[in-house]
Design a protein around this motif. Structure first.
Motif, short mmCIF file in Angstrom:
data_model
loop_
_atom_site.label_atom_id
_atom_site.label_comp_id
_atom_site.label_asym_id
_atom_site.label_seq_id
_atom_site.Cartn_x
_atom_site.Cartn_y
_atom_site.Cartn_z
N SER A 164 -6.02 3.56 0.33
CA SER A 164 -5.12 1.79 0.10
C SER A 164 -5.89 1.31 0.36
CB SER A 164 -3.70 2.49 -0.01
OG SER A 164 -3.42 3.00 0.73
N THR A 216 -5.79 -1.25 -3.22
CA THR A 216 -4.89 -1.59 -4.07
C THR A 216 -3.54 -2.38 -4.48
OG1 THR A 216 -3.53 0.14 -5.23
CG2 THR A 216 -3.71 0.25 -2.67
N PRO A 233 0.04 -0.26 -3.18
CA PRO A 233 0.14 1.36 -2.56
C PRO A 233 0.97 2.56 -2.55
CG PRO A 233 0.21 -0.62 -1.58
CD PRO A 233 0.31 -1.15 -2.98
#
Length: 253
Positions: A237, A146, A149
């Motif tokens: 993540s 991602t 995070p």
């Protein structure tokens, strides 16, 4: 020393990082169409060498496994012999960031959970010359999944591995180093738990009494517990990603 404590903590684990035999086989399956019949293979930063055993069995060709720690290599040699693969697994104690192999002589460079020691882009730059034109590189790397995070996990990895990139940024670095990105896939959570974190938790349990008298060991256990806790809470993540790459241009120094 803290480094010695971490080595003690990691002694006799199945793996030194996330991974699984199934993930190794899946990466190899995706690369099969690009491999010659009897490829020349280097496994760099092999650790205990679980992936080297899979490669040897699946390819039926000699695998040269390289690591700087002799104990890992001795264990790999014993495991290969026990599995009837001793004739296919060759070990070399060396710095995988400063190999003196002739340029362009390798068909496949494999590395699971080790390229971070050099840094993603630097590792690719150093290993590219080993490969023939069109040679392949398969490596797993800790990767952000991602762009945003959670702060707690971002702070941890900013300290532990500040160079950790995203799939997009790592792909761009691979292209800059002379590679084509053939494929990528994220390792499943089971690759973290089954043969890495759960054995590591058991190892920590066996060392807790000793850690009462060893400050460095106690610190290593505490840091490892924090890492495991973060993955349990924030594992969506970030993760380990298999990057499957093909080299452009014959290797050169």
């Amino acid at each position: 020393m803290l480094g010695d404590a971490f080595m003690l903590l990691h002694t006799d684990l199945p793996r030194e990082g996330p991974g699984s035999d199934d993930c190794t086989r899946e990466a190899l399956r995706r690369l099969r169409p690009f491999l010659p019949g009897s490829p020349v293979v280097l496994d760099l930063g092999c650790g205990p060498g679980r992936q080297a055993l899979v490669l040897a069995r699946e390819l039926g060709t000699p695998i040269t496994a390289v690591d700087a720690h002799e104990l890992f290599l001795k264990r790999l040699e014993a495991d290969a012999a026990a599995r009837g693969l001793g004739h296919l697994v060759r070990t070399r104690c060396a710095d995988f960031g400063a190999l003196e192999d002739a340029p362009g002589g390798v068909d496949l460079v494999w590395s699971e959970g080790a390229i971070y020691i050099l840094g993603w882009g630097e590792g690719l730059r150093r290993w590219h010359p080993l490969l023939r034109d069109g040679g392949l590189l398969a490596a797993t790397e800790a990767t952000w999944l991602t762009d945003s995070p959670p702060a707690e996990v971002a702070d941890f990895w900013r300290e532990a591995y500040p160079r950790m990139g995203t799939i997009a940024s790592n792909g761009a670095a691979a292209r800059a180093a002379g590679f084509e990105v053939l494929d990528t896939f994220v390792l499943p959570a089971s690759a973290w738990w089954d043969e890495y974190y759960r054995p590591l938790e058991a190892r920590m349990g066996s060392l807790r009494e000793r850690a009462r008298q060893d400050v460095d060991l106690a610190t290593a256990i505490a840091e490892t517990e924090r890492e495991i806790s973060l993955y349990a809470r924030y594992g969506t993540s970030y993760g380990y990603v298999f990057y499957l790459l093909r080299a452009h241009g014959q290797g050169r120094r």
